[in-house]
Design an enzyme around this catalytic site. Structure first.
Site, PDB file in Angstrom:
ATOM      1  N   SER A  94     -12.274  -3.426   7.833  1.00  0.00           N
ATOM      2  CA  SER A  94     -13.047  -2.761   6.787  1.00  0.00           C
ATOM      3  C   SER A  94     -14.258  -3.613   6.418  1.00  0.00           C
ATOM      4  O   SER A  94     -15.049  -3.951   7.291  1.00  0.00           O
ATOM      5  CB  SER A  94     -12.136  -2.468   5.590  1.00  0.00           C
ATOM      6  N   ASP A 129     -11.767   8.149  10.308  1.00  0.00           N
ATOM      7  CA  ASP A 129     -11.653   7.202   9.198  1.00  0.00           C
ATOM      8  C   ASP A 129     -12.543   7.650   8.039  1.00  0.00           C
ATOM      9  O   ASP A 129     -13.719   7.953   8.229  1.00  0.00           O
ATOM     10  CB  ASP A 129     -12.067   5.817   9.694  1.00  0.00           C
ATOM     11  N   HIS A 171      -7.144   4.054   8.121  1.00  0.00           N
ATOM     12  CA  HIS A 171      -8.090   2.959   7.905  1.00  0.00           C
ATOM     13  C   HIS A 171      -7.364   1.646   8.173  1.00  0.00           C
ATOM     14  O   HIS A 171      -6.415   1.298   7.488  1.00  0.00           O
ATOM     15  CB  HIS A 171      -8.596   3.013   6.472  1.00  0.00           C
TER      16      HIS A 171
END
EC number: 3.4.14.-
Length: 541
Positions: A249, A474, A503
């Site tokens: 991320s 995502d 994710h």
């Protein structure tokens, strides 16, 4: 935006990484010498070229100092809640890299040694789970918990985590009293009038002022390039000539910035669920892009719930499930559930489903109980726990770091008309997350310290092939970000998990992905071409 976690229930953030835990302020919804300058030779970041040169020299000084000092490893403090044999320590870095002999701060780090033989050991693998604002200190626990996904990699690498600057045990920052931060119910993030918007704008302005009042000394230095410099100092303190890195991320953007600033310091780099590194996306446009992607993944979850109507009884079409959601939302707006769960808290709870497949069934089950008449299950899941002072302090700190980094990293629109226009337009077709996300980021419109220009992420001399892993649907980091980084980092390889949207992909069981990540980390090898993998197993009710 970041994942919200005012509620005290387990999420995948601690394992798969993410935009990590927090709560919206109003909407709740969460070694080698350092390179002399960015790879393009220009000051695309903290002001201008001279500033970059000063900071690069400061980073080199700090890294050399850390290499000499090393890390004094010892058993972790009991309140860090890290099991033995994980060890903990600190690395000292400058608060301001332009002043390497000025004020210093300490960064918390931890490690567990490789599980294989001495001859199998390849060094340290450093992890960042995302955020900004997430702690990486749970990473070594993947070894103590005997995670099968990471067993092969653990034979070769020490697993090293750290709290980035401002986070947790690393000179933590704060913007508001934690108990005030978690109080509920918060205002409905979807404004019903201009007065509602004015109230949210006031909250955002006060939040920004609180950040400056409580943490003003640190705010100008809470940037991704500085965290990348910190990462290089940690590398040096570990005695590693080159960096092995896993970022998820926001951790992918940290990796992209590190790879641009220190291309010849990278040995292996895996980035999973990629923030779009384009300078015109960081960070205002990136958050608008999320709103669109979250709506799509929200619909994916509703389709799954409808397909499993025999288990959940929420409707056998997406439209029927959406109707149940709107009824719930309207009821909570009229009278907060249990006196504490309004629309803001509902979004905080339900957004787990667009983030992670692992949340699909638990979220649907609690929703189903509510429709069947069990309101308490939803209140227990979505309401804050005011008795959890440590958890609330962590949530407030995470949100403070998220805000500080995103607001300081880049310039944001200062004109409210821009925010109002863009979010009003997006909300029409993407209502699930748009306004909640807007209010979370609105402190950046009145941010009290200088906002920087993002680094021009690109390939520099010495950068090895980088492995990029991304699910196709995502929500938090839309797929286009992985494609963008792939184009910018020459020689990189992209693994796409098609028809999937969780994710944080590297922590899931999908041999097509797991085997390639292992191969890359263990040998440096990649496929001759990009790879598309079938999705991991669909959740079951």
């Amino acid at each position: 935006m970041r994942k919200s976690s005012i509620r005290r229930r387990a999420t995948a953030f601690g394992t798969a990484g993410a935009l990590v835990t927090a709560t919206l302020i109003a909407g709740a919804v969460s070694a080698p010498a350092a390179s002399a300058a960015p790879a393009d030779g220009h000051g695309h970041g903290h002001g201008h070229g001279r500033s970059w040169d000063r900071e690069a020299r400061g980073a080199a000084i700090a890294a050399a100092r850390a290499a000499r000092a090393g890390i004094d490893w010892e058993d972790c403090a009991a309140d860090w809640n890290l099991p033995k044999p994980i060890q903990c320590g600190y690395v000292t870095v400058p608060m301001d890299y332009a002043k390497p002999y000025g004020k210093q701060i300490r960064l918390a780090v931890d490690r567990i040694g490789n599980t294989g033989t001495r001859s199998e050991r390849q060094g340290a693998l450093i992890y960042n789970p995302g955020g900004p604002g997430g702690s990486g200190l749970r990473f070594p626990a993947r070894v103590t918990s005997k995670s099968a996904v990471w067993a092969n990699t653990a034979k070769a690498y020490d697993f090293v985590g750290f709290d980035p600057r401002g986070v947790g045990h690393s000179a933590p920052i704060s913007c508001v009293d934690p108990q005030e931060f978690v109080k509920a119910p918060k205002a409905d993030p979807v404004p019903g009038s201009e007065a509602d918007k004015r109230a949210q704008r006031k909250l955002a302005r006060e939040y920004a002022e609180g950040c400056f009042e409580r943490s003003g000394e640190m705010l100008p230095h809470m940037t991704t390039p500085n965290t990348a410099r910190d990462l290089d100092v940690i590398r040096a303190a570990l005695g590693e000539k080159k960096l092995n890195y896993l970022g998820v991320s926001y951790g992918t953007y940290l990796g992209a910035v590190y790879g641009t600033l220190f291309p010849d310091h990278v040995r292996r780099m895996v980035v999973d669920s990629v923030v779009n590194p384009s300078r015109d996306k960081i960070w205002y446009q990136a958050n608008l892009d999320q709103d669109v992607a979250f709506e799509g993944r929200w619909k994916d979850w509703q389709d799954w719930v409808a397909a499993n109507d025999a288990a959940y009884h929420l409707g056998d079409t997406r439209a029927e499930v959406q109707d149940q959601w709107l009824k719930l939302r309207a009821a909570a707006a009229k009278k907060p559930l249990g006196g504490v769960v309004g629309p803001a808290e509902l979004i905080s709870f339900f957004q787990s489903a667009p983030y992670y497949d692992s949340a699909w069934a638990p979220t649907a089950e609690i929703f189903s109980k509510y429709v069947a008449g069990d309101t308490q299950a939803l209140v227990d899941a979505a309401a804050p726990d005011l008795s959890d002072t440590a958890g609330n302090a962590s949530a407030e700190n995470g949100n403070a770091v998220y805000t500080a980094v995103e607001c300081t990293d880049a310039k944001w629109p200062a004109n409210w008309r821009t925010w109002d226009r863009d979010n009003t337009r997006l909300h029409r077709d993407h209502p699930f997350m748009t306004w909640a996300n807007a209010w979370m980021n609105l402190p950046c419109a009145t941010w009290p310290v200088k906002q920087q220009t993002p680094l021009n992420v690109k390939t520099g001399k010495g950068l090895p092939p980088v492995l990029i892993v991304q699910s196709e649907r995502d929500a938090a980091t839309p797929y286009e970000g992985a494609v963008e980084l792939h184009q910018r980092f020459r020689g990189s390889r992209l693994i796409t998990e098609r028809d999937a949207g969780s994710h944080g992909v590297t922590g899931l069981v999908n041999p097509c992905i797991n085997d390639r990540v292992d191969t890359y980390l263990l040998t440096g090898g990649t496929d001759a071409r990009d790879v598309t993998c079938a999705p991991h197993a669909t959740p079951r009710p």
